[in-house]
Design a protein around this motif. Structure first.
Motif, PDB file in Angstrom:
ATOM      1  N   LEU A   1       7.095  42.087  68.279  1.00  0.00           N
ATOM      2  CA  LEU A   1       6.678  43.013  67.226  1.00  0.00           C
ATOM      3  C   LEU A   1       7.706  43.228  66.122  1.00  0.00           C
ATOM      4  CD1 LEU A   1       4.853  45.815  69.261  1.00  0.00           C
ATOM      5  CD2 LEU A   1       3.849  43.935  67.977  1.00  0.00           C
ATOM      6  N   SER A   2       8.988  43.152  66.427  1.00  0.00           N
ATOM      7  CA  SER A   2       9.972  43.473  65.393  1.00  0.00           C
ATOM      8  C   SER A   2      11.217  42.610  65.504  1.00  0.00           C
ATOM      9  CB  SER A   2      10.359  44.952  65.457  1.00  0.00           C
ATOM     10  OG  SER A   2      11.017  45.249  66.664  1.00  0.00           O
ATOM     11  N   GLU A   3      11.840  42.446  64.355  1.00  0.00           N
ATOM     12  CA  GLU A   3      13.124  41.740  64.295  1.00  0.00           C
ATOM     13  C   GLU A   3      14.281  42.676  64.645  1.00  0.00           C
ATOM     14  OE1 GLU A   3      13.528  38.618  63.691  1.00  0.00           O
ATOM     15  OE2 GLU A   3      11.632  37.946  62.828  1.00  0.00           O
ATOM     16  N   ARG A   4      14.143  43.926  64.194  1.00  0.00           N
ATOM     17  CA  ARG A   4      15.272  44.849  64.345  1.00  0.00           C
ATOM     18  C   ARG A   4      14.814  46.277  64.091  1.00  0.00           C
ATOM     19  NH1 ARG A   4      20.512  45.083  60.335  1.00  0.00           N
ATOM     20  NH2 ARG A   4      21.874  46.352  61.654  1.00  0.00           N
ATOM     21  N   VAL A   5      15.349  47.208  64.844  1.00  0.00           N
ATOM     22  CA  VAL A   5      15.182  48.638  64.599  1.00  0.00           C
ATOM     23  C   VAL A   5      16.582  49.214  64.452  1.00  0.00           C
ATOM     24  CG1 VAL A   5      14.338  50.828  65.488  1.00  0.00           C
ATOM     25  CG2 VAL A   5      13.053  48.732  65.954  1.00  0.00           C
ATOM     26  N   PHE A   6      16.886  49.794  63.292  1.00  0.00           N
ATOM     27  CA  PHE A   6      18.270  50.212  63.064  1.00  0.00           C
ATOM     28  C   PHE A   6      18.359  51.392  62.117  1.00  0.00           C
ATOM     29  CE2 PHE A   6      17.272  47.448  59.565  1.00  0.00           C
ATOM     30  CZ  PHE A   6      18.022  47.894  58.488  1.00  0.00           C
ATOM     31  N   LEU A   7      19.516  52.002  62.141  1.00  0.00           N
ATOM     32  CA  LEU A   7      19.856  53.094  61.228  1.00  0.00           C
ATOM     33  C   LEU A   7      21.121  52.694  60.495  1.00  0.00           C
ATOM     34  CD1 LEU A   7      19.013  56.061  60.482  1.00  0.00           C
ATOM     35  CD2 LEU A   7      20.747  56.806  62.110  1.00  0.00           C
ATOM     36  N   PRO A   8      21.129  52.705  59.155  1.00  0.00           N
ATOM     37  CA  PRO A   8      22.330  52.296  58.421  1.00  0.00           C
ATOM     38  C   PRO A   8      23.517  53.180  58.758  1.00  0.00           C
ATOM     39  CG  PRO A   8      20.451  52.524  56.948  1.00  0.00           C
ATOM     40  CD  PRO A   8      20.040  53.113  58.259  1.00  0.00           C
TER      41      PRO A   8
ATOM     42  N   LEU B   1       1.875  60.020  69.917  1.00  0.00           N
ATOM     43  CA  LEU B   1       2.797  59.296  70.791  1.00  0.00           C
ATOM     44  C   LEU B   1       4.230  59.372  70.286  1.00  0.00           C
ATOM     45  CD1 LEU B   1       0.777  56.064  71.712  1.00  0.00           C
ATOM     46  CD2 LEU B   1       1.035  58.179  73.008  1.00  0.00           C
ATOM     47  N   ILE B   2       4.399  59.409  68.958  1.00  0.00           N
ATOM     48  CA  ILE B   2       5.743  59.498  68.379  1.00  0.00           C
ATOM     49  C   ILE B   2       6.382  60.846  68.708  1.00  0.00           C
ATOM     50  CG2 ILE B   2       7.009  59.691  66.203  1.00  0.00           C
ATOM     51  CD1 ILE B   2       5.133  57.574  65.052  1.00  0.00           C
ATOM     52  N   LYS B   3       5.627  61.901  68.521  1.00  0.00           N
ATOM     53  CA  LYS B   3       6.185  63.250  68.643  1.00  0.00           C
ATOM     54  C   LYS B   3       6.568  63.605  70.081  1.00  0.00           C
ATOM     55  CE  LYS B   3       4.270  65.251  64.434  1.00  0.00           C
ATOM     56  NZ  LYS B   3       4.226  63.970  63.749  1.00  0.00           N
ATOM     57  N   ARG B   4       6.076  62.847  71.055  1.00  0.00           N
ATOM     58  CA  ARG B   4       6.470  63.129  72.437  1.00  0.00           C
ATOM     59  C   ARG B   4       7.952  62.852  72.655  1.00  0.00           C
ATOM     60  NH1 ARG B   4       4.570  58.410  76.589  1.00  0.00           N
ATOM     61  NH2 ARG B   4       4.980  60.148  77.990  1.00  0.00           N
TER      62      ARG B   4
ATOM     63  N   CYS C   1      17.094  55.612  67.189  1.00  0.00           N
ATOM     64  CA  CYS C   1      16.621  54.223  67.119  1.00  0.00           C
ATOM     65  C   CYS C   1      16.119  53.717  68.466  1.00  0.00           C
ATOM     66  CB  CYS C   1      17.741  53.312  66.604  1.00  0.00           C
ATOM     67  SG  CYS C   1      18.149  53.566  64.872  1.00  0.00           S
ATOM     68  N   ASP C   2      16.828  54.105  69.529  1.00  0.00           N
ATOM     69  CA  ASP C   2      16.418  53.652  70.857  1.00  0.00           C
ATOM     70  C   ASP C   2      15.024  54.156  71.197  1.00  0.00           C
ATOM     71  OD1 ASP C   2      17.108  52.416  73.520  1.00  0.00           O
ATOM     72  OD2 ASP C   2      16.763  54.494  74.153  1.00  0.00           O
ATOM     73  N   GLN C   3      14.740  55.404  70.851  1.00  0.00           N
ATOM     74  CA  GLN C   3      13.414  55.957  71.118  1.00  0.00           C
ATOM     75  C   GLN C   3      12.346  55.275  70.269  1.00  0.00           C
ATOM     76  OE1 GLN C   3      14.580  59.958  70.270  1.00  0.00           O
ATOM     77  NE2 GLN C   3      14.713  60.526  72.424  1.00  0.00           N
ATOM     78  N   VAL C   4      12.676  54.995  68.997  1.00  0.00           N
ATOM     79  CA  VAL C   4      11.727  54.293  68.134  1.00  0.00           C
ATOM     80  C   VAL C   4      11.418  52.914  68.717  1.00  0.00           C
ATOM     81  CG1 VAL C   4      11.408  53.241  65.849  1.00  0.00           C
ATOM     82  CG2 VAL C   4      12.374  55.546  66.048  1.00  0.00           C
ATOM     83  N   SER C   5      12.407  52.268  69.283  1.00  0.00           N
ATOM     84  CA  SER C   5      12.203  50.954  69.911  1.00  0.00           C
ATOM     85  C   SER C   5      11.222  51.029  71.070  1.00  0.00           C
ATOM     86  CB  SER C   5      13.534  50.380  70.400  1.00  0.00           C
ATOM     87  OG  SER C   5      14.420  50.154  69.330  1.00  0.00           O
ATOM     88  N   HIS C   6      11.099  52.221  71.685  1.00  0.00           N
ATOM     89  CA  HIS C   6      10.211  52.385  72.835  1.00  0.00           C
ATOM     90  C   HIS C   6       8.816  52.879  72.445  1.00  0.00           C
ATOM     91  CE1 HIS C   6      14.042  52.162  75.075  1.00  0.00           C
ATOM     92  NE2 HIS C   6      13.301  51.744  76.083  1.00  0.00           N
TER      93      HIS C   6
ATOM     94  N   GLN D   1       2.638  47.236  73.894  1.00  0.00           N
ATOM     95  CA  GLN D   1       3.976  46.654  73.814  1.00  0.00           C
ATOM     96  C   GLN D   1       4.895  47.631  73.107  1.00  0.00           C
ATOM     97  OE1 GLN D   1       3.375  42.899  71.771  1.00  0.00           O
ATOM     98  NE2 GLN D   1       3.439  41.752  73.698  1.00  0.00           N
ATOM     99  N   GLU D   2       6.165  47.599  73.451  1.00  0.00           N
ATOM    100  CA  GLU D   2       7.138  48.467  72.787  1.00  0.00           C
ATOM    101  C   GLU D   2       7.456  47.908  71.407  1.00  0.00           C
ATOM    102  OE1 GLU D   2      10.509  48.884  75.337  1.00  0.00           O
ATOM    103  OE2 GLU D   2       9.512  50.404  76.601  1.00  0.00           O
ATOM    104  N   LEU D   3       7.660  48.807  70.459  1.00  0.00           N
ATOM    105  CA  LEU D   3       7.925  48.406  69.083  1.00  0.00           C
ATOM    106  C   LEU D   3       9.160  47.524  68.978  1.00  0.00           C
ATOM    107  CD1 LEU D   3       7.268  48.590  66.078  1.00  0.00           C
ATOM    108  CD2 LEU D   3       8.483  50.773  65.999  1.00  0.00           C
ATOM    109  N   GLY D   4      10.152  47.767  69.825  1.00  0.00           N
ATOM    110  CA  GLY D   4      11.390  46.998  69.768  1.00  0.00           C
ATOM    111  C   GLY D   4      11.301  45.632  70.411  1.00  0.00           C
ATOM    112  N   SER D   5      10.154  45.264  70.965  1.00  0.00           N
ATOM    113  CA  SER D   5      10.020  43.960  71.618  1.00  0.00           C
ATOM    114  C   SER D   5      10.090  42.839  70.587  1.00  0.00           C
ATOM    115  CB  SER D   5       8.699  43.881  72.380  1.00  0.00           C
ATOM    116  OG  SER D   5       7.595  43.933  71.487  1.00  0.00           O
ATOM    117  N   LYS D   6      10.478  41.649  71.034  1.00  0.00           N
ATOM    118  CA  LYS D   6      10.650  40.523  70.118  1.00  0.00           C
ATOM    119  C   LYS D   6       9.334  40.056  69.518  1.00  0.00           C
ATOM    120  CE  LYS D   6      10.522  37.055  73.833  1.00  0.00           C
ATOM    121  NZ  LYS D   6      11.275  35.942  74.477  1.00  0.00           N
TER     122      LYS D   6
END
Length: 492
Positions: free
Chosen positions: A310-317, A422-425, A437-442, A303-308
């Motif tokens: 797994l996470s509430e929110r992925v963001f950058l202040p 997988l992250i470094k790709r 953030c969009d990539q982290v969500s994926h 599952q993608e990290l940004g899916s409901k």
């Protein structure tokens, strides 16, 4: 011509002044003898005679207990550095070597591997349990106590090894160096001038307060307990990672990588439907594809990290204007380099009252939040421990708010060697790597068929974080005890 002398009230400030502490810092000054001026090359600039360094020595020399030298013939410890050598790097060997800065990390990883035929005595580079390590070049004065985590590991020559002559003094030495007074004395010479490199011989000129054995033992026991808790926390994390590997049928990452890539030049084709908007080879590498295929073949799903789920929110202040204040008058702020440490070292403190409520909510950390570095060395991460609550991390760190009771499991996979691959790709950028953030969500997270095992892995990581918070409390108490009982000073 002034025609109106009536006083007008100013509009109320949008800042809540109750959150701003008035600063009453004293003027920094010190006296300098003529002999000191001559010894420093007849320099008259105030910066040559660091006020805090001279003040630190004065406090130690005038405290109510006797003092001895830190090292040397008359000192309470022996200190040495290893001979410089040229590293003979290899891709893999039985000799992993660590950078001096790694001593601050909670779970240090080697910088690389050196060959057996490296022209030095490799065994002499190993550090040993009970030693105090101090960085002596570059960023100097950072200290660690050698416990099970660092015992026997190989470090470069840019590290002071300090061994107490009396076992009860080992933890006490560490607490002294970690204190503001001890660290300032270590990083300045006897005239107060800042030094850029420390040699073992320099420690023979540093006085250290030497109270009764009861006080030294009390402080030393707190430090030893702090590092015992860190070791236990690391074992919890290792158990969690092993459980995850077993469920996913993963073995040693190096062996897996070699089986996929081998030693030949890697060429492969990619379907147009799989490009996903990326035409760089690093994104479509065989290793990342093999990891995902292996996970699916074990019966797990992804599952993608940004899916409901797994996470509430992925963001950058959002970026913000920083209003810096001195220590004790604001909220601690740290950056990317400090997220892998127990107590992020920083000299930056922000006036929290200068931020809106919405910005404060984005900036202030909460336990269980996952921080991921987004530039430079991407993928460095941590799960926020309880004692970081309401501290501030820089806007160079992406925040992930995981679903409750998933934070430990998500962190366990992403921090593993397979998760990091997988992250470094996703890295992009020609000079410096970046992710957004969009990539982290994926980011893809494996979901086990055995949900009970997911919960066990999650709990192990949470328990690991709680132990680290306890370790931090022990170290803080040790340094405060030194300040209060030895130097008779109030702590902030």
């Amino acid at each position: 011509m002034v025609t109106d002398n009536l006083a007008h009230s100013l509009p109320a400030s949008p800042l809540d002044d109750t959150n701003i502490t008035e600063m009453n810092d004293e003027l920094n000054w010190c006296s300098v003898s003529l002999s000191e001026i001559i010894a420093r090359g007849s320099r008259l600039e105030a910066t040559v005679y660091d006020v805090e360094g001279k003040k630190a020595r004065s406090i130690v020399e005038n405290c109510n207990c006797k003092h001895r030298m830190l090292a040397g013939t008359e000192g309470i410890a022996d200190a040495y550095t290893c001979a410089r050598f040229k590293r003979n790097w290899v891709e893999k060997s039985e000799f992993p070597i660590y950078q001096p800065s790694s001593i601050l990390e909670l779970y240090p990883k080697p910088d690389g591997y050196i060959a057996r035929n490296t022209d030095t005595n490799i065994e002499s580079l190993r550090v040993h349990k009970g030693q105090v390590l101090v960085t002596c070049s570059g960023t100097i004065g950072k200290a660690a106590y050698v416990s099970d985590t660092l015992d026997g590991k190989i470090f470069s020559h840019d590290l002071l090894r300090i061994s107490a002559k009396n076992d009860v003094d080992a933890g006490y030495l560490y607490a002294f160096i970690k204190s503001d007074i001890g660290n300032k004395m270590l990083t300045t010479n006897q005239y107060g001038a800042v030094v850029s490199h420390i040699e073992a011989s320099h420690l023979a000129s540093i006085p250290i307060p030497y109270p009764s054995i009861d006080i030294r033992a009390e402080i030393s026991n707190l430090i030893q307990e702090s590092f015992r808790l860190r070791d236990e926390a690391n074992r919890y994390l290792e158990v969690a990672t092993q459980k995850l590997y077993q469920e996913l049928h993963f073995g040693d990452f190096w062996d897996f990588k070699q089986s996929v890539l081998g030693n030949s030049v890697n060429t492969y084709s990619v379907k147009l439907s799989d490009l996903d908007g990326r035409v760089d080879a690093s994104f479509h590498n065989k290793l990342a594809t093999a990891i995902i295929e292996h996970i699916i073949n074990t019966g797990a799903s992804v599952q993608e990290l940004g899916s409901k789920e797994l996470s509430e929110r992925v963001f950058l202040p959002q970026r913000f204007k920083r209003v810096y204040v001195s220590k004790g008058h604001g909220t601690k702020m740290f950056g990317i380099k400090q997220i892998t440490t127990l107590d992020p070292f920083t000299e930056k403190y922000l006036a929290l009252g200068c931020f809106t409520d919405s910005l404060q909510k984005e900036l202030l950390l909460e336990p269980g939040m996952i921080l991921i570095s987004r530039s430079g060395t991407i993928g460095n991460m941590c799960i926020v421990p309880p004692h970081w609550k309401h501290w501030i991390a820089s806007e160079d760190l992406i925040r992930v708010l995981p679903k409750r009771n998933m934070e430990g499991y998500i962190y366990c996979f992403l921090a593993s060697d397979y998760g990091q691959a997988l992250i470094k790709r996703y890295a992009f950028g020609s000079v410096q790597d970046h992710i957004d953030c969009d990539q982290v969500s994926h980011f893809l997270i494996p979901r086990l068929a055995d949900k009970q095992m997911e919960r066990e892995i999650n709990q192990k990581v949470i328990d690991c974080n709680k132990l680290r918070a306890q370790a931090y409390a022990c170290e803080v108490k040790a340094v405060e005890t030194f300040e209060r009982k030895v130097l008779l000073r109030k702590t902030l």
